[in-house]
Design a protein around this motif. Sequence first.
Motif, PDB file in Angstrom:
ATOM      1  N   TYR A   1      21.099  50.714  49.925  1.00 12.51           N
ATOM      2  CA  TYR A   1      20.993  51.998  49.231  1.00 12.51           C
ATOM      3  C   TYR A   1      21.009  53.176  50.211  1.00 12.51           C
TER       4      TYR A   1
ATOM      5  N   MET B   1      25.202  53.033  50.302  1.00 16.78           N
ATOM      6  CA  MET B   1      25.548  53.744  49.059  1.00 16.78           C
ATOM      7  C   MET B   1      25.364  55.258  49.172  1.00 16.78           C
TER       8      MET B   1
ATOM      9  N   TYR C   1      27.701  59.092  39.743  1.00 15.77           N
ATOM     10  CA  TYR C   1      26.523  58.542  39.081  1.00 15.77           C
ATOM     11  C   TYR C   1      26.320  57.104  39.539  1.00 15.77           C
ATOM     12  N   TYR C   2      25.137  56.578  39.243  1.00 11.41           N
ATOM     13  CA  TYR C   2      24.804  55.201  39.610  1.00 11.41           C
ATOM     14  C   TYR C   2      24.634  54.310  38.385  1.00 11.41           C
ATOM     15  N   ASP C   3      24.672  54.906  37.173  1.00 15.60           N
ATOM     16  CA  ASP C   3      24.406  54.113  35.983  1.00 15.60           C
ATOM     17  C   ASP C   3      25.591  54.041  35.027  1.00 15.60           C
ATOM     18  N   GLU C   4      26.145  55.198  34.634  1.00 15.06           N
ATOM     19  CA  GLU C   4      27.267  55.190  33.697  1.00 15.06           C
ATOM     20  C   GLU C   4      28.086  56.465  33.870  1.00 15.06           C
TER      21      GLU C   4
ATOM     22  N   VAL D   1      31.324  56.221  39.327  1.00 18.67           N
ATOM     23  CA  VAL D   1      30.103  55.425  39.302  1.00 18.67           C
ATOM     24  C   VAL D   1      30.198  54.451  40.458  1.00 18.67           C
TER      25      VAL D   1
ATOM     26  N   THR E   1      28.378  51.148  42.257  1.00 15.47           N
ATOM     27  CA  THR E   1      27.501  50.043  41.879  1.00 15.47           C
ATOM     28  C   THR E   1      27.503  48.987  42.983  1.00 15.47           C
TER      29      THR E   1
ATOM     30  N   GLN F   1      27.440  45.400  44.596  1.00 17.85           N
ATOM     31  CA  GLN F   1      27.859  44.081  44.111  1.00 17.85           C
ATOM     32  C   GLN F   1      27.280  42.951  44.939  1.00 17.85           C
TER      33      GLN F   1
ATOM     34  N   ILE G   1      30.627  47.204  47.342  1.00 18.42           N
ATOM     35  CA  ILE G   1      30.258  48.241  46.371  1.00 18.42           C
ATOM     36  C   ILE G   1      31.473  48.510  45.492  1.00 18.42           C
TER      37      ILE G   1
ATOM     38  N   SER H   1      34.004  53.170  40.751  1.00 17.42           N
ATOM     39  CA  SER H   1      34.773  53.291  39.513  1.00 17.42           C
ATOM     40  C   SER H   1      35.015  54.765  39.216  1.00 17.42           C
TER      41      SER H   1
END
Length: 140
Positions: A10, A14, A30-33, A41, A43, A45, A63, A66
Motif C-alpha cells: 500500500y 499503490m 479510486y480504490y473501491d469502485e 480504480v 486494486t 492482486q 496491481i 482499471s
Amino acid sequence: MPTDYTNIIYNEIMENLANLINGEFSIPIYYDEHKGNQSFVITPQSDSLVTKLSTGSQREYEILISYQLKTGGQYTKNNLNQVSQIMERMKRLIHNNSSYSNGSEWFDAGLSSIEYQVDEDEASFNRGIATFNCQNIEVI
C-alpha cells in the motif's frame, strides 16, 4: 512486543503508483469502485516472494489498473479511441518509470497485459484494464 513492519504494497507500491498516475492524468483514482464519467480504480492482486536475501526479501507485486469511460449506452469508435489512447499513454508512463524512487522504490515495472471490455448491458461502459507488475526489495 509488536512486530515492526512496513505496509509495502500500500505505502510504497499503490500510493506511489497513484501519485504517478495523478501526475500524468486529470482523472480521479479510486480504490473501491468507478465513479463519474471516467475514473481509474487500482486494486492489489498479489504479493509474491521472488527470493530470500540475507537482509530481507525480493518480492513481486501485481496491481490492476482499471480505466472506465461511461458511454451512455453507445459503443463508438470515438469511445474505443479514447480508452485505447489512455491505455497507450499509461504504457508509456510506466515504461518511462520502470524504476521509481521517491523515498521508497520499485524496479522492473511494466504492464504485462491490457484487456479491453465493453459492458454487456447496452454498452454503457468501456474499460481498459492493465496488469501492473513491479519488484521491491524489503529490508528486514
